[in-house]
Scaffold this motif. Structure first.
Motif, PDB file in Angstrom:
ATOM      1  N   THR A 159       9.280   1.728 -46.096  1.00  0.00           N
ATOM      2  CA  THR A 159       9.542   2.745 -45.085  1.00  0.00           C
ATOM      3  C   THR A 159      11.034   2.982 -44.860  1.00  0.00           C
ATOM      4  O   THR A 159      11.415   4.046 -44.363  1.00  0.00           O
ATOM      5  N   VAL A 160      11.874   2.025 -45.224  1.00  0.00           N
ATOM      6  CA  VAL A 160      13.315   2.255 -45.151  1.00  0.00           C
ATOM      7  C   VAL A 160      13.713   3.295 -46.194  1.00  0.00           C
ATOM      8  O   VAL A 160      14.447   4.248 -45.900  1.00  0.00           O
ATOM      9  N   GLU A 161      13.210   3.134 -47.406  1.00  0.00           N
ATOM     10  CA  GLU A 161      13.461   4.127 -48.457  1.00  0.00           C
ATOM     11  C   GLU A 161      12.899   5.489 -48.057  1.00  0.00           C
ATOM     12  O   GLU A 161      13.530   6.528 -48.278  1.00  0.00           O
ATOM     13  N   MET A 162      11.713   5.500 -47.448  1.00  0.00           N
ATOM     14  CA  MET A 162      11.127   6.750 -46.982  1.00  0.00           C
ATOM     15  C   MET A 162      12.051   7.431 -45.972  1.00  0.00           C
ATOM     16  O   MET A 162      12.305   8.637 -46.052  1.00  0.00           O
ATOM     17  N   ALA A 163      12.559   6.655 -45.024  1.00  0.00           N
ATOM     18  CA  ALA A 163      13.445   7.224 -44.014  1.00  0.00           C
ATOM     19  C   ALA A 163      14.683   7.841 -44.648  1.00  0.00           C
ATOM     20  O   ALA A 163      15.107   8.944 -44.269  1.00  0.00           O
ATOM     21  N   GLU A 164      15.261   7.152 -45.622  1.00  0.00           N
ATOM     22  CA  GLU A 164      16.478   7.649 -46.277  1.00  0.00           C
ATOM     23  C   GLU A 164      16.254   9.016 -46.932  1.00  0.00           C
ATOM     24  O   GLU A 164      17.169   9.842 -46.996  1.00  0.00           O
ATOM     25  N   GLN A 165      15.025   9.251 -47.383  1.00  0.00           N
ATOM     26  CA  GLN A 165      14.718  10.519 -48.052  1.00  0.00           C
ATOM     27  C   GLN A 165      14.517  11.673 -47.072  1.00  0.00           C
ATOM     28  O   GLN A 165      14.302  12.817 -47.481  1.00  0.00           O
ATOM     29  N   CYS A 166      14.586  11.395 -45.780  1.00  0.00           N
ATOM     30  CA  CYS A 166      14.356  12.426 -44.761  1.00  0.00           C
ATOM     31  C   CYS A 166      15.646  13.044 -44.243  1.00  0.00           C
ATOM     32  O   CYS A 166      15.610  13.846 -43.304  1.00  0.00           O
ATOM     33  N   GLN A 167      16.768  12.697 -44.857  1.00  0.00           N
ATOM     34  CA  GLN A 167      18.061  13.190 -44.392  1.00  0.00           C
ATOM     35  C   GLN A 167      18.102  14.712 -44.351  1.00  0.00           C
ATOM     36  O   GLN A 167      18.594  15.328 -43.395  1.00  0.00           O
ATOM     37  N   GLY A 168      17.564  15.338 -45.382  1.00  0.00           N
ATOM     38  CA  GLY A 168      17.605  16.794 -45.483  1.00  0.00           C
ATOM     39  C   GLY A 168      16.858  17.497 -44.372  1.00  0.00           C
ATOM     40  O   GLY A 168      17.376  18.440 -43.757  1.00  0.00           O
ATOM     41  N   ILE A 169      15.647  17.047 -44.072  1.00  0.00           N
ATOM     42  CA  ILE A 169      14.856  17.710 -43.036  1.00  0.00           C
ATOM     43  C   ILE A 169      15.464  17.467 -41.661  1.00  0.00           C
ATOM     44  O   ILE A 169      15.422  18.341 -40.785  1.00  0.00           O
ATOM     45  N   GLN A 257      17.567   5.702 -36.240  1.00  0.00           N
ATOM     46  CA  GLN A 257      19.025   5.626 -36.346  1.00  0.00           C
ATOM     47  C   GLN A 257      19.578   6.903 -36.970  1.00  0.00           C
ATOM     48  O   GLN A 257      20.563   7.472 -36.499  1.00  0.00           O
ATOM     49  N   MET A 258      18.913   7.372 -38.022  1.00  0.00           N
ATOM     50  CA  MET A 258      19.334   8.600 -38.692  1.00  0.00           C
ATOM     51  C   MET A 258      19.185   9.803 -37.766  1.00  0.00           C
ATOM     52  O   MET A 258      20.025  10.706 -37.761  1.00  0.00           O
ATOM     53  N   LEU A 259      18.111   9.816 -36.983  1.00  0.00           N
ATOM     54  CA  LEU A 259      17.901  10.912 -36.040  1.00  0.00           C
ATOM     55  C   LEU A 259      19.029  10.954 -35.011  1.00  0.00           C
ATOM     56  O   LEU A 259      19.553  12.028 -34.683  1.00  0.00           O
ATOM     57  N   LYS A 260      19.411   9.789 -34.526  1.00  0.00           N
ATOM     58  CA  LYS A 260      20.511   9.719 -33.553  1.00  0.00           C
ATOM     59  C   LYS A 260      21.809  10.202 -34.168  1.00  0.00           C
ATOM     60  O   LYS A 260      22.572  10.965 -33.551  1.00  0.00           O
ATOM     61  N   GLU A 261      22.071   9.794 -35.411  1.00  0.00           N
ATOM     62  CA  GLU A 261      23.297  10.206 -36.101  1.00  0.00           C
ATOM     63  C   GLU A 261      23.328  11.703 -36.364  1.00  0.00           C
ATOM     64  O   GLU A 261      24.407  12.304 -36.459  1.00  0.00           O
ATOM     65  N   GLY A 263      22.465  13.917 -34.309  1.00  0.00           N
ATOM     66  CA  GLY A 263      22.762  14.605 -33.071  1.00  0.00           C
ATOM     67  C   GLY A 263      21.576  15.350 -32.486  1.00  0.00           C
ATOM     68  O   GLY A 263      21.724  16.115 -31.526  1.00  0.00           O
ATOM     69  N   LYS A 264      20.376  15.105 -33.023  1.00  0.00           N
ATOM     70  CA  LYS A 264      19.196  15.855 -32.584  1.00  0.00           C
ATOM     71  C   LYS A 264      18.186  15.018 -31.795  1.00  0.00           C
ATOM     72  O   LYS A 264      17.107  15.504 -31.468  1.00  0.00           O
ATOM     73  N   ALA A 265      18.544  13.792 -31.492  1.00  0.00           N
ATOM     74  CA  ALA A 265      17.596  12.904 -30.815  1.00  0.00           C
ATOM     75  C   ALA A 265      17.169  13.446 -29.456  1.00  0.00           C
ATOM     76  O   ALA A 265      16.020  13.258 -29.031  1.00  0.00           O
ATOM     77  N   ASP A 266      18.083  14.138 -28.777  1.00  0.00           N
ATOM     78  CA  ASP A 266      17.774  14.632 -27.436  1.00  0.00           C
ATOM     79  C   ASP A 266      16.880  15.864 -27.445  1.00  0.00           C
ATOM     80  O   ASP A 266      16.443  16.325 -26.388  1.00  0.00           O
ATOM     81  N   ASN A 267      16.609  16.413 -28.646  1.00  0.00           N
ATOM     82  CA  ASN A 267      15.714  17.558 -28.741  1.00  0.00           C
ATOM     83  C   ASN A 267      14.604  17.282 -29.760  1.00  0.00           C
ATOM     84  O   ASN A 267      14.110  18.186 -30.421  1.00  0.00           O
ATOM     85  N   THR A 268      14.222  16.014 -29.890  1.00  0.00           N
ATOM     86  CA  THR A 268      13.189  15.652 -30.860  1.00  0.00           C
ATOM     87  C   THR A 268      12.118  14.799 -30.196  1.00  0.00           C
ATOM     88  O   THR A 268      12.418  13.763 -29.598  1.00  0.00           O
TER      89      THR A 268
END
Length: 488
Positions: A159-169, A257-261, A263-268
């Motif tokens: 799931t760490v690898e899965m998360a890394e692949q979600c950068q684009g979306i 962590q990626m979501l926070k980075e 800048g969209k965590a407050d609208n997700t």
């Protein structure tokens, strides 16, 4: 004729039209900006038994526990069928599987498939301007019904690898819907297929997974649920199951962590669920509580409630209308069998959320055992439509050393329940879950509960009529919902 005046008028008209169109576009863009991003994280065969936030003090799930501290944890969240593919069809349509043709597994020779006229959640969100992406386990069909704009690729056990692949979306300029589905903690090929008492690996590997800390558990320390036998085999398998869950937690943490980075965590809005209960006999494929009562943790930044629990009874058939409501999509009456529980996230003790229904027909195609369930406050009625047949086993559950230890030693009990009672069930099982949470005392034939039985049966029939359940015919050969046999 004053051609100059005509030309000026036409020019002004075009300018006004252009301004109007530009204003409409700006309004549409503004609406898009106001729509929240949504992450629906679905684990595979994860029960409430293996989460710190639900009271397990042994398992290490710090990231999911943090989500619970920031949002709402539901104590009475239910799937409608404890089988992977069928459950996922309900999650993504808001409709019971018996009404969509999603009767059981979609893969291999099972080949169950949703009717092509059904509009699924990702399709509806795309229509509203959402960028949609999925990663990991899919397990629904056809693709035209469950279409996502983007399919992301990664090892569904990492799931760490899965998360890394979600950068684009996560970086999408549009509001996004991410459907994140792990293979963990589903059973995998046994660590030693030739040895019946070897624990299943649950996807764990000796060498581990890149980027993931391998967290192991001592079988002596795990918590054995009451419905399982407290045996060496059970404990060894639960330890493997815990390890797989901890891998999920790490991937979830990386995604957050990626979501926070971004800048969209407050609208997700972040939603964590499982498709059905733990992959042990007595849970998965059954509609007993361990099979269908599941984790559901929701963090909605706009919600008034934080770090709280809700006792509202919600169901996976409610998820699609809820997510559409969260996305500010207008929902037409009677579009779904479920209803939005968005407002529940703002109410400590909501009223009117004390009833759910369930509908299971197949797991694998060889496992025909239709059941219908109504839960009304503390009472739960299960109707085993094929009650004259022996209860069937999913192939991986039959091979489980937890079951084989009981089967090979011809033991009388499997957990608290007699093996004979597990395999051969009556047509009706009525339980008072407040007094009998383990569902051991069947009240269906108790004359003191005749009134309760009559009312619950009426609710079940009404549910089947409302959802056009073909299995209504099993009540006194009622053919009122049967079609003509002609595809019109």
């Amino acid at each position: 004729m004053n051609y100059r005046l005509i030309i000026i008028s036409a020019y002004l008209g075009l300018m006004l039209t252009g301004c109007s169109e530009k204003k409409e576009t700006q309004i549409a863009l503004q609406k898009q900006v106001e729509r929240p991003n949504i992450i629906l994280f679905v684990a595979d065969d994860h029960g409430t038994d293996a989460l710190g936030a639900y009271g397990n003090k042994v398992i290490k799930t710090p990231n999911l526990d943090k989500l619970a501290s920031e949002g709402v944890r539901f104590n009475n969240a239910y799937c409608t069928t404890a089988s992977c593919a069928a459950s996922r069809s309900v999650i993504l349509t808001g409709l019971f599987g018996h009404a969509t043709g999603s009767y059981g597994h979609v893969h291999d020779y099972h080949h169950f498939s949703t009717y092509d006229k059904v509009k699924s959640l990702p399709v509806l969100l795309e229509k509203e301007g959402y960028a949609t992406a999925r990663i990991g386990k899919y397990h629904v069909a056809p693709e035209s019904v469950y279409h996502f704009q983007e399919e992301l690729k990664a090892n569904p056990r990492n799931t760490v690898e899965m998360a890394e692949q979600c950068q684009g979306i996560l970086a999408s300029e549009k509001p996004f819907f991410l459907y994140f589905c792990t293979d963990d903690p589903h059973r995998a090929a046994s660590t030693n297929p030739g040895q019946w008492d070897a624990p299943n690996s649950f996807g764990n590997k000796m060498e581990g997974y890149a980027g993931v800390e391998t967290i192991t558990y001592n079988p002596e320390d795990v918590i054995v649920p009451d419905f399982l036998p407290d045996s060496k085999e059970s404990r060894e398998e639960i330890a493997q199951y815990y390890q797989s869950v901890s891998r999920i937690d790490q991937g979830f943490g990386r995604l957050m962590q990626m979501l926070k980075e971004s800048g969209k965590a407050d609208n997700t809005i972040v939603i964590y669920i499982s498709d059905n209960g733990m992959a042990f006999p007595g849970a998965k494929t059954t509609l007993y509580e361990p099979g269908m009562k599941l984790p559901c943790i929701i963090k909605d930044p706009s919600s008034k409630l934080k770090n709280t629990t809700s006792n509202a009874m919600i169901s996976w058939v409610d998820l699609t209308p809820t997510i559409l409501d969260m996305a500010k999509v207008e929902i037409k009456d009677n579009s779904f069998h479920g209803r939005s529980f968005k407002d529940v996230l703002n109410v400590k003790e909501p009223e009117g959320w004390d009833q759910i229904y369930a509908s299971h027909t197949f797991h694998e195609i060889t496992m025909y055992y239709p059941m219908r369930v109504v839960r009304d406050k503390n009472y739960k009625l299960i109707r085993n439509i094929a009650w004259r047949s022996e209860y069937p086993f999913a192939s991986d559950l039959w091979a489980a050393s937890t079951w084989q230890e009981v089967y090979r030693n011809n033991k009388e009990f499997y957990g608290k329940r007699k093996v004979q009672d597990y395999l051969f069930r009556p047509e009706f099982e009525l339980f008072d879950l407040e007094k009998d949470p383990d569902e051991m005392l069947n009240l269906a034939n108790d004359p003191n509960y005749k009134g309760v039985m009559d009312e619950m049966i009426k609710k079940m029939k009404d549910f089947q009529i409302k959802t056009r359940d073909p299995w209504l015919i099993t009540w006194d050969h009622d053919s009122s919902l049967q079609g003509t046999g002609v595809n019109l």
